[in-house]
Structures are given as C-alpha cells and as structure tokens.
Design a protein around this motif. Structure first.
Motif, PDB file in Angstrom:
ATOM      1  N   VAL A 151      41.085  17.612  37.119  1.00  0.00           N
ATOM      2  CA  VAL A 151      41.595  17.265  38.445  1.00  0.00           C
ATOM      3  C   VAL A 151      40.499  16.462  39.142  1.00  0.00           C
ATOM      4  CG1 VAL A 151      43.122  19.265  38.649  1.00  0.00           C
ATOM      5  CG2 VAL A 151      40.802  19.431  39.502  1.00  0.00           C
ATOM      6  N   ASN A 152      40.882  15.718  40.143  1.00  0.00           N
ATOM      7  CA  ASN A 152      39.918  14.857  40.827  1.00  0.00           C
ATOM      8  C   ASN A 152      38.951  15.616  41.722  1.00  0.00           C
ATOM      9  OD1 ASN A 152      40.722  12.411  39.690  1.00  0.00           O
ATOM     10  ND2 ASN A 152      42.375  12.179  41.170  1.00  0.00           N
ATOM     11  N   THR A 153      39.476  16.532  42.517  1.00  0.00           N
ATOM     12  CA  THR A 153      38.642  17.211  43.500  1.00  0.00           C
ATOM     13  C   THR A 153      39.051  18.675  43.646  1.00  0.00           C
ATOM     14  OG1 THR A 153      40.044  16.858  45.454  1.00  0.00           O
ATOM     15  CG2 THR A 153      38.538  15.057  44.859  1.00  0.00           C
ATOM     16  N   LEU A 154      38.221  19.417  44.302  1.00  0.00           N
ATOM     17  CA  LEU A 154      38.523  20.809  44.621  1.00  0.00           C
ATOM     18  C   LEU A 154      39.832  20.908  45.407  1.00  0.00           C
ATOM     19  CD1 LEU A 154      37.276  23.719  44.469  1.00  0.00           C
ATOM     20  CD2 LEU A 154      36.296  23.255  46.721  1.00  0.00           C
ATOM     21  N   ASN A 155      40.087  19.925  46.237  1.00  0.00           N
ATOM     22  CA  ASN A 155      41.277  19.931  47.077  1.00  0.00           C
ATOM     23  C   ASN A 155      42.574  19.742  46.294  1.00  0.00           C
ATOM     24  OD1 ASN A 155      38.890  18.520  48.652  1.00  0.00           O
ATOM     25  ND2 ASN A 155      40.020  19.859  50.027  1.00  0.00           N
ATOM     26  N   ASP A 156      42.477  19.332  45.035  1.00  0.00           N
ATOM     27  CA  ASP A 156      43.662  19.194  44.191  1.00  0.00           C
ATOM     28  C   ASP A 156      44.133  20.532  43.635  1.00  0.00           C
ATOM     29  OD1 ASP A 156      43.707  16.440  44.571  1.00  0.00           O
ATOM     30  OD2 ASP A 156      42.587  16.020  42.737  1.00  0.00           O
ATOM     31  N   LEU A 157      43.314  21.559  43.787  1.00  0.00           N
ATOM     32  CA  LEU A 157      43.673  22.889  43.296  1.00  0.00           C
ATOM     33  C   LEU A 157      44.458  23.651  44.355  1.00  0.00           C
ATOM     34  CD1 LEU A 157      40.231  23.941  41.747  1.00  0.00           C
ATOM     35  CD2 LEU A 157      42.189  22.920  40.556  1.00  0.00           C
ATOM     36  N   THR A 158      45.241  24.632  43.913  1.00  0.00           N
ATOM     37  CA  THR A 158      45.911  25.523  44.857  1.00  0.00           C
ATOM     38  C   THR A 158      44.850  26.389  45.524  1.00  0.00           C
ATOM     39  OG1 THR A 158      46.206  27.323  43.286  1.00  0.00           O
ATOM     40  CG2 THR A 158      47.952  25.627  43.346  1.00  0.00           C
ATOM     41  N   TYR A 159      45.220  27.086  46.556  1.00  0.00           N
ATOM     42  CA  TYR A 159      44.258  27.965  47.223  1.00  0.00           C
ATOM     43  C   TYR A 159      43.733  29.033  46.270  1.00  0.00           C
ATOM     44  CZ  TYR A 159      45.819  25.818  51.575  1.00  0.00           C
ATOM     45  OH  TYR A 159      46.124  24.921  52.564  1.00  0.00           O
ATOM     46  N   PHE A 182      23.993  24.786  44.763  1.00  0.00           N
ATOM     47  CA  PHE A 182      25.341  24.509  44.276  1.00  0.00           C
ATOM     48  C   PHE A 182      25.780  23.165  44.840  1.00  0.00           C
ATOM     49  CE2 PHE A 182      24.873  29.084  44.717  1.00  0.00           C
ATOM     50  CZ  PHE A 182      25.393  29.579  43.534  1.00  0.00           C
ATOM     51  N   SER A 183      26.393  22.332  43.999  1.00  0.00           N
ATOM     52  CA  SER A 183      26.871  21.046  44.516  1.00  0.00           C
ATOM     53  C   SER A 183      28.090  20.562  43.744  1.00  0.00           C
ATOM     54  CB  SER A 183      25.762  19.990  44.492  1.00  0.00           C
ATOM     55  OG  SER A 183      25.277  19.782  43.192  1.00  0.00           O
ATOM     56  N   ILE A 184      28.997  19.953  44.492  1.00  0.00           N
ATOM     57  CA  ILE A 184      30.196  19.337  43.922  1.00  0.00           C
ATOM     58  C   ILE A 184      30.254  17.925  44.488  1.00  0.00           C
ATOM     59  CG2 ILE A 184      32.715  19.368  43.799  1.00  0.00           C
ATOM     60  CD1 ILE A 184      32.604  22.404  44.254  1.00  0.00           C
ATOM     61  N   TYR A 185      30.231  16.931  43.596  1.00  0.00           N
ATOM     62  CA  TYR A 185      30.287  15.542  44.051  1.00  0.00           C
ATOM     63  C   TYR A 185      31.480  14.807  43.445  1.00  0.00           C
ATOM     64  CZ  TYR A 185      25.569  16.469  45.690  1.00  0.00           C
ATOM     65  OH  TYR A 185      24.485  17.006  46.306  1.00  0.00           O
ATOM     66  N   GLY A 186      31.385  14.415  42.204  1.00  0.00           N
ATOM     67  CA  GLY A 186      32.470  13.680  41.560  1.00  0.00           C
ATOM     68  C   GLY A 186      32.399  12.184  41.775  1.00  0.00           C
ATOM     69  N   ASN A 187      31.253  11.673  42.180  1.00  0.00           N
ATOM     70  CA  ASN A 187      31.132  10.230  42.416  1.00  0.00           C
ATOM     71  C   ASN A 187      30.896   9.454  41.123  1.00  0.00           C
ATOM     72  OD1 ASN A 187      31.375  10.622  45.207  1.00  0.00           O
ATOM     73  ND2 ASN A 187      29.222  11.107  45.353  1.00  0.00           N
ATOM     74  N   THR A 188      30.033   9.958  40.255  1.00  0.00           N
ATOM     75  CA  THR A 188      29.737   9.275  38.998  1.00  0.00           C
ATOM     76  C   THR A 188      30.777   9.640  37.949  1.00  0.00           C
ATOM     77  OG1 THR A 188      27.387   9.291  39.510  1.00  0.00           O
ATOM     78  CG2 THR A 188      27.992   8.900  37.227  1.00  0.00           C
ATOM     79  N   ASP A 189      30.972  10.925  37.725  1.00  0.00           N
ATOM     80  CA  ASP A 189      32.037  11.408  36.840  1.00  0.00           C
ATOM     81  C   ASP A 189      33.173  11.840  37.757  1.00  0.00           C
ATOM     82  OD1 ASP A 189      30.565  11.082  34.444  1.00  0.00           O
ATOM     83  OD2 ASP A 189      29.518  12.971  34.818  1.00  0.00           O
TER      84      ASP A 189
END
Length: 155
Positions: free
Chosen positions: A48-56, A84-91
């Motif tokens: 999935v693209n981002t954390l926000n693409d997941l259900t609650y 802890f970090s979540i980015y998703g800019n490169t991958d």
C-alpha cells in the motif's frame, strides 16, 4: 538479488532472507545496513502507498507491530533510545524504519535523524548486512520478537 525488487512479495513467498518474523500486519525484517546494529524495517503484508491506505484496525495492528520491533531491539541491543519513522519518499510504499540510537554515536550525530549520516555509512560494505557477521543478532531479534508477539497478541 531479485527479492530486493519486490521485498513484500518475496516475504510473502518466503524468499526474503531478511525476514525476522511474520507479524499481524506484515513482516519484521533486519535492515540492509547495520551501522546502527539492530536497525529493522516493518513491511506491510500487502503493498500500500501509505499508512492512511489501511483501515483503522490495520493501522492499529501496524503501529503495534512497529512498537514490538522497537521493544525487541531495545531488549537485544540495549540502545539509549529507539527512533521510529515512516516516509515512503524513496521507496513509494508503506514501510517503517526502526532505528536504535546509541551512546557511542558521535556527539554531532546524536540530536539528528539517522538520514543525516554520511551516504558512505549507508553504502560501505563493512556496514551491509552479512549473514556471517549478523546472523546471531538476527536470531536474537527474531527470538525476542516471537516472545513479544505471543504476549502482545494474547492481550
């Protein structure tokens, strides 16, 4: 190294050699680079693209799993703290980085994100994961994570 082209798919097929554990939300994997020993990544079970693409509920499971990886690193490596970090800019897919931070790090690096370390640290072969150098660390993290999941998932 075809598994690196599709880390999530390779983990689901049992072909990703970096996997520490299958978790509720995905896969705990040891990081490709180990200049900060114990560095891990949480991959989701499906891309999935981002954390926000997941259900609650999926978000709750993912963030719990991320914290359990941090607990395992804390127990095994004894760092001064966990970042802890979540980015998703490169991958451009959801994945969380879990970095141990140590007292022995250079003073000028301690207050800053790990991404500000020299690019050489990320690419230098001496810091790349190698089975002969890091197998014991990987096994300890995996064992600790299994214990923590058993406890956390029962609650």
């Amino acid at each position: 190294m075809s598994w690196k082209n599709d880390r999530i798919g390779a983990a689901n097929r049992g072909e990703n050699p970096m996997v520490l554990a299958r978790m509720k939300s995905g896969f705990a994997v040891i990081g490709d680079t180990q200049f900060l020993p114990g560095y891990c990544v949480l991959l989701p079970s499906k891309g999935v693209n981002t954390l926000n693409d997941l259900t609650y509920k999926q978000r709750t499971d993912y963030l719990l799993d991320m914290s359990l990886i941090g607990d395992a690193i804390q127990e095994v490596c004894q760092p001064r703290r966990i970042n802890f970090s979540i980015y998703g800019n490169t991958d451009a897919f959801l994945h969380a980085h879990i970095f141990p931070r140590y007292d022995w790090e250079p003073e000028e690096r301690k207050p800053y994100p790990v991404w500000q370390y020299s690019p050489d640290m990320w690419r230098d072969s001496q810091y790349q994961y190698r089975e002969e150098a890091h197998r014991e660390l990987k096994e300890k993290l995996s064992q600790q994570l299994q214990q923590l999941m058993q406890k956390a998932y029962e609650e």
